[in-house]
Design a protein around this motif. Structure first.
Motif, short mmCIF file in Angstrom:
data_model
loop_
_atom_site.label_atom_id
_atom_site.label_comp_id
_atom_site.label_asym_id
_atom_site.label_seq_id
_atom_site.Cartn_x
_atom_site.Cartn_y
_atom_site.Cartn_z
N ARG A 19 0.83 -1.20 0.00
CA ARG A 19 0.00 0.00 0.00
C ARG A 19 0.86 1.26 0.00
O ARG A 19 0.56 2.23 -0.69
N GLU A 20 1.94 1.23 0.79
CA GLU A 20 2.85 2.39 0.84
C GLU A 20 3.52 2.60 -0.51
O GLU A 20 3.69 3.73 -0.96
N THR A 21 3.91 1.50 -1.15
CA THR A 21 4.65 1.59 -2.41
C THR A 21 3.75 1.83 -3.61
O THR A 21 4.03 2.67 -4.45
N LEU A 22 2.65 1.10 -3.70
CA LEU A 22 1.80 1.14 -4.89
C LEU A 22 0.44 1.79 -4.67
O LEU A 22 -0.32 1.93 -5.62
N GLY A 23 0.14 2.16 -3.44
CA GLY A 23 -1.19 2.68 -3.12
C GLY A 23 -1.58 3.89 -3.93
O GLY A 23 -2.70 3.99 -4.42
N ALA A 24 -0.66 4.84 -4.13
CA ALA A 24 -0.99 6.04 -4.89
C ALA A 24 -1.22 5.71 -6.36
O ALA A 24 -2.05 6.32 -7.03
N GLU A 25 -0.49 4.74 -6.85
CA GLU A 25 -0.59 4.36 -8.27
C GLU A 25 -1.84 3.54 -8.55
O GLU A 25 -2.54 3.77 -9.53
N LEU A 26 -2.13 2.56 -7.69
CA LEU A 26 -3.25 1.65 -7.91
C LEU A 26 -4.51 2.05 -7.18
O LEU A 26 -5.60 1.64 -7.56
N GLY A 27 -4.37 2.78 -6.11
CA GLY A 27 -5.51 3.11 -5.25
C GLY A 27 -5.46 2.23 -4.00
O GLY A 27 -5.04 1.08 -4.06
N GLU A 28 -5.86 2.80 -2.89
CA GLU A 28 -5.78 2.09 -1.61
C GLU A 28 -6.61 0.80 -1.59
O GLU A 28 -6.24 -0.16 -0.95
N ASP A 29 -7.74 0.79 -2.29
CA ASP A 29 -8.60 -0.39 -2.26
C ASP A 29 -8.16 -1.48 -3.24
O ASP A 29 -8.81 -2.50 -3.38
N ALA A 30 -7.03 -1.28 -3.92
CA ALA A 30 -6.54 -2.28 -4.88
C ALA A 30 -5.66 -3.33 -4.20
O ALA A 30 -5.34 -4.34 -4.81
N ILE A 31 -5.28 -3.10 -2.96
CA ILE A 31 -4.42 -4.05 -2.25
C ILE A 31 -5.22 -4.59 -1.07
O ILE A 31 -5.56 -3.87 -0.14
N LEU A 32 -5.54 -5.87 -1.16
CA LEU A 32 -6.42 -6.52 -0.19
C LEU A 32 -5.66 -7.58 0.61
O LEU A 32 -4.70 -8.15 0.13
N GLU A 33 -6.16 -7.83 1.81
CA GLU A 33 -5.56 -8.90 2.63
C GLU A 33 -6.36 -10.18 2.54
O GLU A 33 -5.88 -11.23 2.93
N GLU A 34 -7.58 -10.10 2.04
CA GLU A 34 -8.43 -11.28 1.85
C GLU A 34 -9.19 -11.10 0.55
O GLU A 34 -9.58 -9.99 0.20
N ALA A 35 -9.42 -12.19 -0.14
CA ALA A 35 -10.18 -12.14 -1.39
C ALA A 35 -11.58 -11.60 -1.15
O ALA A 35 -12.15 -10.92 -2.00
N ALA A 36 -12.16 -11.87 0.01
CA ALA A 36 -13.53 -11.44 0.32
C ALA A 36 -13.64 -9.91 0.38
O ALA A 36 -14.74 -9.38 0.28
N GLN A 37 -12.54 -9.19 0.54
CA GLN A 37 -12.58 -7.73 0.59
C GLN A 37 -12.83 -7.11 -0.78
O GLN A 37 -13.20 -5.96 -0.88
N CYS A 38 -12.63 -7.86 -1.82
CA CYS A 38 -12.80 -7.35 -3.18
C CYS A 38 -14.28 -7.21 -3.50
O CYS A 38 -15.06 -8.14 -3.30
N ARG A 39 -14.66 -6.05 -4.03
CA ARG A 39 -16.08 -5.85 -4.33
C ARG A 39 -16.52 -6.66 -5.54
O ARG A 39 -17.70 -6.83 -5.78
N HIS A 40 -15.58 -7.19 -6.32
CA HIS A 40 -15.91 -8.02 -7.48
C HIS A 40 -15.84 -9.51 -7.15
O HIS A 40 -16.06 -10.33 -8.03
N ALA A 41 -15.57 -9.85 -5.91
CA ALA A 41 -15.42 -11.26 -5.53
C ALA A 41 -16.61 -12.14 -5.90
O ALA A 41 -16.42 -13.26 -6.35
N PRO A 42 -17.87 -11.66 -5.76
CA PRO A 42 -18.99 -12.54 -6.12
C PRO A 42 -19.00 -12.94 -7.59
O PRO A 42 -19.55 -13.96 -7.96
N LEU A 43 -18.37 -12.13 -8.45
CA LEU A 43 -18.35 -12.42 -9.87
C LEU A 43 -17.06 -13.09 -10.33
O LEU A 43 -16.97 -13.52 -11.48
N CYS A 44 -16.08 -13.17 -9.47
CA CYS A 44 -14.76 -13.63 -9.88
C CYS A 44 -14.73 -15.14 -10.06
O CYS A 44 -14.86 -15.90 -9.10
N ARG A 45 -14.53 -15.58 -11.27
CA ARG A 45 -14.47 -17.01 -11.56
C ARG A 45 -13.14 -17.60 -11.08
O ARG A 45 -13.03 -18.79 -10.87
#
Length: 100
Positions: A19-45
């Motif tokens: 998050r410190e290294t890539l957070g500004a580039e990708l966005g803070e919500d792009a680095i997750l600690e669990e797959a369930a944190q992803c808002r696209h997880a219900p659709l992720c095959r």
């Protein structure tokens, strides 16, 4: 619908460094600690190779419809189709935000 990269890192210290290294580039919500944190997880095959439930099927169809409208928006130049695309995107975001 454009997608942005998501990194799932189960090591909390490494996730913090990412998050410190890539957070500004990708966005803070792009680095997750669990797959369930992803808002696209219900659709992720990739995360859920099992069959989609009714809610996931609706979201998958909405996502496909939005992507089709986005790809063809320059060909048709319809204000009504643009408004429909935005309404469907909003609905998809609302459905993705709801816990199952």
């Amino acid at each position: 619908m454009p997608t942005s990269p998501v990194i799932i890192c189960t090591d909390p210290r490494l996730a913090c460094r990412l998050r410190e290294t890539l957070g500004a580039e990708l966005g803070e919500d792009a680095i997750l600690e669990e797959a369930a944190q992803c808002r696209h997880a219900p659709l992720c095959r990739w995360l859920k190779p099992s069959a989609l439930g009714p809610s996931g099927q609706v979201q998958a169809v909405l996502c496909d419809a939005v992507a089709t409208l986005e790809r063809t928006r320059h060909a048709f130049r319809s204000r009504e189709l643009g408004m429909l695309r935005r309404r469907l995107q909003q609905l998809l975001e609302e459905l993705s935000a709801q816990p199952e």
